[in-house]
Design a protein around this motif. Structure first.
Motif, PDB file in Angstrom:
ATOM      1  N   LEU A  54       0.784  -1.212   0.049  1.00  0.00           N
ATOM      2  CA  LEU A  54      -0.113   0.021  -0.106  1.00  0.00           C
ATOM      3  C   LEU A  54       1.056   1.403   0.038  1.00  0.00           C
ATOM      4  O   LEU A  54       2.042   1.153   0.486  1.00  0.00           O
ATOM      5  CB  LEU A  54      -0.765  -0.059   1.200  1.00  0.00           C
ATOM      6  N   ALA A  55       0.623   2.156  -0.866  1.00  0.00           N
ATOM      7  CA  ALA A  55       1.237   3.399  -0.796  1.00  0.00           C
ATOM      8  C   ALA A  55       0.273   4.637  -0.634  1.00  0.00           C
ATOM      9  O   ALA A  55      -0.787   4.658  -1.368  1.00  0.00           O
ATOM     10  CB  ALA A  55       2.305   3.625  -1.952  1.00  0.00           C
ATOM     11  N   VAL A  56       0.660   5.805  -0.028  1.00  0.00           N
ATOM     12  CA  VAL A  56      -0.316   6.845   0.273  1.00  0.00           C
ATOM     13  C   VAL A  56       0.571   8.133   0.070  1.00  0.00           C
ATOM     14  O   VAL A  56       1.440   8.072   0.702  1.00  0.00           O
ATOM     15  CB  VAL A  56      -1.232   6.915   1.422  1.00  0.00           C
ATOM     16  N   THR A  57       0.036   9.191  -0.720  1.00  0.00           N
ATOM     17  CA  THR A  57       0.634  10.367  -0.625  1.00  0.00           C
ATOM     18  C   THR A  57      -0.452  11.460  -0.988  1.00  0.00           C
ATOM     19  O   THR A  57      -1.445  11.223  -1.264  1.00  0.00           O
ATOM     20  CB  THR A  57       2.014  10.468  -1.449  1.00  0.00           C
ATOM     21  N   SER A  58       0.184  12.763  -1.105  1.00  0.00           N
ATOM     22  CA  SER A  58      -0.810  13.794  -1.426  1.00  0.00           C
ATOM     23  C   SER A  58      -0.103  15.008  -2.551  1.00  0.00           C
ATOM     24  O   SER A  58       1.243  14.659  -2.674  1.00  0.00           O
ATOM     25  CB  SER A  58      -1.269  14.595  -0.126  1.00  0.00           C
ATOM     26  N   PRO A  59      -0.927  15.730  -3.183  1.00  0.00           N
ATOM     27  CA  PRO A  59      -0.065  16.458  -3.984  1.00  0.00           C
ATOM     28  C   PRO A  59       0.874  17.397  -3.360  1.00  0.00           C
ATOM     29  O   PRO A  59       1.789  18.050  -4.317  1.00  0.00           O
ATOM     30  CB  PRO A  59      -1.174  17.594  -4.864  1.00  0.00           C
ATOM     31  N   VAL A  78      -6.641  -1.139  -6.095  1.00  0.00           N
ATOM     32  CA  VAL A  78      -7.539  -0.372  -5.619  1.00  0.00           C
ATOM     33  C   VAL A  78      -6.802   1.083  -5.549  1.00  0.00           C
ATOM     34  O   VAL A  78      -5.722   1.124  -4.986  1.00  0.00           O
ATOM     35  CB  VAL A  78      -7.996  -0.707  -4.258  1.00  0.00           C
ATOM     36  N   VAL A  79      -7.616   2.126  -5.854  1.00  0.00           N
ATOM     37  CA  VAL A  79      -7.095   3.709  -5.563  1.00  0.00           C
ATOM     38  C   VAL A  79      -8.303   4.214  -4.947  1.00  0.00           C
ATOM     39  O   VAL A  79      -9.518   4.262  -5.287  1.00  0.00           O
ATOM     40  CB  VAL A  79      -7.182   4.233  -7.149  1.00  0.00           C
ATOM     41  N   LEU A  80      -7.906   4.718  -3.690  1.00  0.00           N
ATOM     42  CA  LEU A  80      -8.765   5.535  -2.949  1.00  0.00           C
ATOM     43  C   LEU A  80      -8.620   7.101  -2.767  1.00  0.00           C
ATOM     44  O   LEU A  80      -7.164   7.197  -2.512  1.00  0.00           O
ATOM     45  CB  LEU A  80      -9.047   4.701  -1.526  1.00  0.00           C
ATOM     46  N   ARG A  81      -9.271   7.959  -3.037  1.00  0.00           N
ATOM     47  CA  ARG A  81      -8.658   9.395  -3.256  1.00  0.00           C
ATOM     48  C   ARG A  81      -9.740  10.242  -2.548  1.00  0.00           C
ATOM     49  O   ARG A  81     -11.014  10.214  -2.612  1.00  0.00           O
ATOM     50  CB  ARG A  81      -8.454   9.744  -4.769  1.00  0.00           C
ATOM     51  N   HIS A  82      -9.146  11.157  -1.794  1.00  0.00           N
ATOM     52  CA  HIS A  82     -10.145  12.287  -1.037  1.00  0.00           C
ATOM     53  C   HIS A  82      -9.880  13.585  -2.175  1.00  0.00           C
ATOM     54  O   HIS A  82      -9.041  14.104  -2.447  1.00  0.00           O
ATOM     55  CB  HIS A  82      -9.403  12.637   0.119  1.00  0.00           C
ATOM     56  N   THR A  83     -11.169  13.963  -2.570  1.00  0.00           N
ATOM     57  CA  THR A  83     -11.071  14.823  -3.794  1.00  0.00           C
ATOM     58  C   THR A  83     -10.896  16.420  -3.076  1.00  0.00           C
ATOM     59  O   THR A  83     -10.490  17.135  -3.994  1.00  0.00           O
ATOM     60  CB  THR A  83     -12.650  14.860  -4.563  1.00  0.00           C
ATOM     61  N   GLY A  84     -11.119  16.610  -1.765  1.00  0.00           N
ATOM     62  CA  GLY A  84     -10.496  17.983  -1.185  1.00  0.00           C
ATOM     63  C   GLY A  84      -9.081  18.119  -1.139  1.00  0.00           C
ATOM     64  O   GLY A  84      -8.860  19.046  -1.718  1.00  0.00           O
ATOM     65  N   ASN A  85      -8.401  17.210  -0.698  1.00  0.00           N
ATOM     66  CA  ASN A  85      -7.030  17.518  -0.414  1.00  0.00           C
ATOM     67  C   ASN A  85      -6.118  16.839  -1.545  1.00  0.00           C
ATOM     68  O   ASN A  85      -4.743  16.786  -1.409  1.00  0.00           O
ATOM     69  CB  ASN A  85      -6.490  17.398   1.101  1.00  0.00           C
ATOM     70  N   GLY A  86      -6.786  15.787  -2.312  1.00  0.00           N
ATOM     71  CA  GLY A  86      -5.971  14.759  -3.091  1.00  0.00           C
ATOM     72  C   GLY A  86      -5.165  13.879  -2.525  1.00  0.00           C
ATOM     73  O   GLY A  86      -4.480  13.248  -3.509  1.00  0.00           O
ATOM     74  N   THR A  88      -4.274  10.373  -1.970  1.00  0.00           N
ATOM     75  CA  THR A  88      -4.292   9.174  -2.631  1.00  0.00           C
ATOM     76  C   THR A  88      -3.908   7.966  -2.268  1.00  0.00           C
ATOM     77  O   THR A  88      -2.408   7.914  -2.039  1.00  0.00           O
ATOM     78  CB  THR A  88      -3.883   9.547  -4.347  1.00  0.00           C
ATOM     79  N   CYS A  89      -4.331   6.871  -2.253  1.00  0.00           N
ATOM     80  CA  CYS A  89      -3.831   5.641  -1.819  1.00  0.00           C
ATOM     81  C   CYS A  89      -4.089   4.434  -2.836  1.00  0.00           C
ATOM     82  O   CYS A  89      -5.026   4.531  -3.427  1.00  0.00           O
ATOM     83  CB  CYS A  89      -4.460   4.866  -0.614  1.00  0.00           C
ATOM     84  N   LEU A  90      -3.012   3.957  -3.209  1.00  0.00           N
ATOM     85  CA  LEU A  90      -3.139   2.639  -4.191  1.00  0.00           C
ATOM     86  C   LEU A  90      -2.655   1.423  -3.643  1.00  0.00           C
ATOM     87  O   LEU A  90      -1.689   1.550  -2.839  1.00  0.00           O
ATOM     88  CB  LEU A  90      -2.225   3.010  -5.333  1.00  0.00           C
ATOM     89  N   THR A  91      -3.391   0.527  -3.698  1.00  0.00           N
ATOM     90  CA  THR A  91      -3.147  -0.829  -3.190  1.00  0.00           C
ATOM     91  C   THR A  91      -3.089  -1.970  -4.111  1.00  0.00           C
ATOM     92  O   THR A  91      -4.469  -2.109  -4.987  1.00  0.00           O
ATOM     93  CB  THR A  91      -4.029  -1.028  -1.933  1.00  0.00           C
ATOM     94  N   HIS A  92      -2.252  -2.981  -4.015  1.00  0.00           N
ATOM     95  CA  HIS A  92      -2.205  -4.240  -4.927  1.00  0.00           C
ATOM     96  C   HIS A  92      -2.697  -5.336  -3.985  1.00  0.00           C
ATOM     97  O   HIS A  92      -2.287  -6.082  -3.223  1.00  0.00           O
ATOM     98  CB  HIS A  92      -1.019  -4.245  -5.519  1.00  0.00           C
TER      99      HIS A  92
END
Length: 272
Positions: A54-59, A78-86, A88-92
């Protein structure tokens, strides 16, 4: 709170195809994603995510602008993203422990998010195919069910999984999409493949291989480089049968950063 599509509560169906039939926008987004050409993603700004990672970061991240993963056969990305602050988490995900993975994905995004901030949580599921053992179908249902159980509203934006990501050739089934990338700054999700899978590609692959019961859930559907990847990983395990003791003396982490060329560079070694 429920899993939502186009602002409406989702009734979990028996199949992904049944769900997109009830929501034409989902079907259209899946069609557009399948129709894309595969982009070769270089190392600049990339953080590659291997199976069970799993990796998560922001703009705001000055080093990483792209998260990506590939080689997904029965697995789902799987990509989960918060539209407010950008954020983003991607998981395999490979179905090993979906019940634990989904809350971890949620908490990783929340660690970046201000709860008072405007925006919503959007999820994208890609991967799998119509495999004989129905492992993809099972994982699709697990993921949808677990996201539906979370406390927050989660908006399902992309569903290109299992039978929606399937092609048939000579009576054998294969995934159409094996890998995707997400641009953290623009939120674009696109078909992708990767040459750079660092840092420590073999070490990370060995961790996933040592923790799983099978070399492959779908041998016929694996990409061409799969055999060489497994061979190099097994050679690594032979060379380092106890990597925790040899590579992590004192239980110290290996730390890396991106250099000016976009490549991973070790900034700390064990014992330093």
């Amino acid at each position: 709170m429920p899993l939502l599509v186009d602002g409406r509560r989702v009734r979990l169906p028996r199949s992904a195809a049944e769900l997109v039939r009830a929501h034409p926008l989902l079907e259209e987004r899946a069609r557009l994603l399948r129709g894309q050409s595969v982009q070769q993603v270089g190392p600049q700004g990339l953080l590659y995510v291997q199976q069970r990672e799993l990796a998560v970061t922001s703009p705001k991240d000055g080093s990483i602008s792209i998260l990506g993963s590939d080689d997904a056969t029965t697995c789902h990305i799987v990509v989960l993203r918060h539209t407010g602050n950008g954020a983003t988490c991607l998981t395999h995900c490979d179905g090993t422990d979906t019940k634990a993975e989904v809350p971890l994905i949620m908490s990783s995004i929340k660690s970046f998010s201000d709860h008072a901030q405007c925006g919503r949580l959007e999820v994208h599921l890609v991967g799998g195919f119509s495999d004989d053992r129905q492992l993809s179908q099972k994982l699709t249902h697990q993921l949808l069910s677990e996201f539906d159980k979370q406390d927050d509203d989660i908006h399902l934006v992309t569903l290109c999984v299992t039978e929606l990501n399937d092609r048939e050739e000579n009576e054998n089934h294969f995934p159409i999409i094996y890998g995707i990338a997400v641009n953290i700054k623009t939120a674009e999700i696109y078909r992708a493949s990767f040459q750079d899978r660092g840092p420590e590609e073999q070490l990370r692959a060995a961790r996933a291989l040592a923790g799983g019961p099978n070399l492959s859930t779908s041998p016929l559907a694996e990409p061409p480089h799969f055999v060489e990847h497994i061979r190099s990983t097994l050679m690594f395990l032979k060379k380092f049968p106890s990597p925790a003791n040899i590579l992590f003396p004192g239980n110290k982490a290996l730390l890396y950063k991106k250099n000016e060329d976009g490549l991973w560079e070790k900034i700390s070694s064990p014992g330093s």
